[in-house]
Design a protein around this motif. Structure first.
Motif, PDB file in Angstrom:
ATOM      1  N   SER B 244       0.826  -1.214   0.000  1.00 27.65           N
ATOM      2  CA  SER B 244       0.000   0.000   0.000  1.00 27.65           C
ATOM      3  C   SER B 244       0.851   1.251   0.000  1.00 27.65           C
ATOM      4  N   LEU B 245       1.924   1.228   0.804  1.00 24.58           N
ATOM      5  CA  LEU B 245       2.805   2.394   0.862  1.00 24.58           C
ATOM      6  C   LEU B 245       3.402   2.683  -0.507  1.00 24.58           C
ATOM      7  N   ILE B 246       3.927   1.639  -1.142  1.00 30.06           N
ATOM      8  CA  ILE B 246       4.538   1.824  -2.464  1.00 30.06           C
ATOM      9  C   ILE B 246       3.485   2.294  -3.459  1.00 30.06           C
ATOM     10  N   PHE B 247       2.339   1.657  -3.410  1.00 31.82           N
ATOM     11  CA  PHE B 247       1.284   1.941  -4.375  1.00 31.82           C
ATOM     12  C   PHE B 247       0.760   3.365  -4.220  1.00 31.82           C
ATOM     13  N   HIS B 248       0.717   3.838  -2.991  1.00 29.38           N
ATOM     14  CA  HIS B 248       0.205   5.176  -2.747  1.00 29.38           C
ATOM     15  C   HIS B 248       1.095   6.234  -3.395  1.00 29.38           C
ATOM     16  N   ARG B 249       2.384   5.962  -3.414  1.00 26.69           N
ATOM     17  CA  ARG B 249       3.324   6.974  -3.887  1.00 26.69           C
ATOM     18  C   ARG B 249       3.553   6.972  -5.390  1.00 26.69           C
ATOM     19  N   ARG B 250       3.244   5.873  -6.041  1.00 23.71           N
ATOM     20  CA  ARG B 250       3.694   5.769  -7.422  1.00 23.71           C
ATOM     21  C   ARG B 250       2.809   6.544  -8.407  1.00 23.71           C
ATOM     22  N   ASP B 251       3.404   6.867  -9.551  1.00 30.85           N
ATOM     23  CA  ASP B 251       2.673   7.479 -10.651  1.00 30.85           C
ATOM     24  C   ASP B 251       2.130   6.376 -11.540  1.00 30.85           C
TER      25      ASP B 251
END
Ligand SMILES: Nc1ncnc2c1ncn2[C@@H]1O[C@H](COP(=O)(O)OP(=O)(O)O)[C@@H](O)[C@H]1O
Ligand SMILES: [Mg+2]
Lengths: 321, 253
Positions: B244-251
């Protein structure tokens, strides 16, 4: 000044730099872009391919994050979930879940807005009707043509009866009839009080539809304003006359007033230098007993304006007026 | 509710995926094929059917988790179907959890189908069915939940193909981590430290393997079983949180 409550979309100094390739080469897709879209207007976001339109819209939709600058929807900060309940979005050349039928597809999106049961069924039927896809309601999307996908895509964007509809290249890839239908649909949305923001690389689409437009090139704003104002700015103010049976003597009198004369048997097309010549030209035509078939002031086009702006940008700065 | 809608849509997507049925048919053939093996002594034959049956369920379940599961997120990004979801009032973590739940549900149904296949074979061959078999099946399912979370984590930042490769690698290594520790015990301090680090960071998937217990009629205490389930759940939660953390930040570009 527009009161901020009427600003549906607002970007300030928005920039997006992509890093591409192994070495992370920097590509500036959007460059210090400041835009405002007001409630109830149809706003055209124009520019050639690669100008940065899609990137800007994706920032507004929360799909990518800006490198710098801010974007607000309904005067709310980016990422505010309340803004998304009032929004509809059609992506560029959309891909959808192709294992769903159009009805399942729309129902699924309805669920994401908390719509269920009979209310949703009614809404789905209305939308399928609106975009003319009722006949294909139980067909899987994998069997759809591009035009059909575009239609259910638009229906999907309207499922929550949004205040703001954002369409990325809604007319590309459609045949002339499809394009006209999309145009009519946009006008109908405007009539029902919605705000429409759409992007296009075809300037003509915007001329007939938009209240205001912004033109961008290489991520930068080159022109922005009401279409009528921009058209006046872009106009050459020439006037085109079509005349039948003008004597060669009459033509000799007329010549000094014209830019161009084209003969076609008895009929000729005359382009006057400017509107000031109209009175004189009509006088000459009358006294030569020729008959006037038509008189058309030449409107400018957004294309003319855009080409001029681009040329202006490309000229080295010291030569710029 | 949004998570559930996305989960149901994912489940429906899986049900319309031919790959799923192909894998399922293969799994059932594998489970059934043990019948064809020439009869050894009765005890060995029973052991073989159970061993092969549970092994097939585990293997094919993991294949389903990986090859149906990589489509979870990376395919949605590659095909841009995610654009219309993220622009709706759906938080990114809700999308991820929905996808995860959907595939978990698919795996659950598949595990049940494969288990029924195995029970049918056992019944036809007069193999006595003990309670331990169901404990083993339950832990196999817990392992699927961990593997699916691994696949989900990888697919939040890399392509579908790479996620599949990485997840498969994690599956293999995850079954070898216990060996890593034993191996490390014979080495110098530094190597042992590194191997121990890997041991504690990567999931120890052998924990979920009760095949030996089933085949050799060993018991496992209720608290041990509980501990293994808690281990699986904690590990899954950790993976989902990181994803979730990674997914939240990505474009989404
Ligand atoms: N995902 C991406 N990665 C790298 N560069 C991109 C990406 N998307 C767009 N660009 C670049 O940004 C610029 C603007 O692209 P885009 O916004 O798609 O333009 P438009 O929609 O106006 O055709 C182009 O130069 C394009 O190459
Ligand atoms: Mg574009």
């Amino acid at each position: 000044m527009t009161p901020s409550s009427d600003l549906v979309v607002q970007t300030k100094q928005l920039s997006k730099i992509f890093r591409v390739g192994f070495w992370g080469k920097r590509v500036t897709a959007v460059d210090c872009l400041s835009l405002e879209v007001r409630r109830g207007e149809v706003f055209g976001f124009l520019g050639p391919n690669g100008a940065g339109k899609t990137t800007t819209l994706k920032i507004l939709m929360g799909l990518i994050y800006p490198t710098s600058g801010t974007a607000r929807l309904f005067n709310m900060d980016m990422g505010d979930p309340r803004a998304k309940t009032r929004l509809g979005f059609l992506p560029e050349s959309p891909y959808f879940y192709d294992y769903l039928t159009s009805r399942e597809f729309l129902r699924f999106y309805g669920h994401l807005f908390g719509l269920w049961g009979a209310v949703l069924s009614k809404r789905v039927d209305e939308l399928l009707e609106l975009v003319g896809m009722t006949h294909a309601k139980d067909l899987q999307l994998r069997k759809f043509s591009k035009g059909m996908l575009q239609r259910v895509g638009i229906a999907q964007a309207l499922i929550n009866d949004p205040e703001l509809v954002v369409l990325d290249e809604p007319m590309s890839g459609l045949d002339p009839i499809g394009r006209k239908e999309v145009r009519d649909l946009i006008l109908r949305l405007k009539e029902s009080g919605k705000t429409v923001l759409f992007s296009s690389h075809i300037l003509h689409d915007a001329e007939v539809l938009c209240d205001r437009v912004a033109m961008i090139l290489k991520g930068r704003l080159v022109a922005c304003g009401r279409v009528t104002d921009l058209l006046d700015q872009g106009a050459s103010h020439q006037v085109e006359l079509v005349v039948d049976r003008l004597t060669s003597e009459g033509l000799d009198h007329l010549r000094p007033l014209t830019d161009k004369v084209v003969m076609q048997g008895d009929r000729m097309l005359v382009v006057l230098k400017s509107q000031q010549q109209v009175g004189g030209a009509l006088e000459i035509i009358r006294s030569a007993k020729a008959s006037l078939v038509s008189l058309n002031p030449q409107k400018g086009s957004l294309e003319d304006l855009f080409i001029r702006e681009v040329k202006g940008l490309q000229r080295p700065p010291e030569n710029r007026a | 509710m949004k998570i559930l809608s996305i989960a149901l849509n994912t489940f429906r997507e899986n049900l319309r995926d031919k790959l799923l049925y192909n894998l399922l048919v293969f799994a059932l053939l594998m489970i059934g094929s043990s019948v064809l093996l020439s009869r050894l002594t009765l005890g060995e034959f029973h052991r073989l059917i159970l061993d092969l049956g549970l092994g097939s369920i585990n293997f094919f379940g993991v294949l389903i988790a990986i090859f149906v599961g990589i489509g979870l997120v990376s395919k949605e990004i590659e095909k841009k179907t995610i654009y219309t979801i993220v622009s709706k009032p759906v938080a990114r973590y809700q999308f991820l959890l929905g996808k995860y739940l959907g595939l978990t549900f698919t795996l659950f149904v598949n595990t049940v189908v494969m288990a029924l296949g195995l029970l049918l074979v056992l019944y036809a061959q007069d193999v006595p069915v003990e309670g331990m078999l169901f404990k083993a099946l339950a832990l196999i399912f817990v392992e699927f939940m961990v593997i699916t979370a691994v696949a989900l984590l990888f697919s939040t930042f890399t392509s579908a193909t790479l996620s599949a490769i990485f997840t498969l690698a994690m599956y293999v290594i995850g079954h070898l981590t216990a060996d890593l520790k034993t191996f490390g015990a014979k080495m110098d301090d530094l190597s042992r430290g590194i191997l121990n680090g890997i041991y504690y960071l990567l999931p120890n998937l052998e924990r979920f393997n009760l095949k030996g217990h089933v085949v050799h009629h060993l018991e496992i205490s209720g608290s041990d079983l509980m501990l293994i389930v808690v281990y699986g759940a904690t590990y899954t939660a950790f993976l989902l949180f990181t994803a979730s953390l990674i997914f939240h930040r990505r474009d989404f570009r």
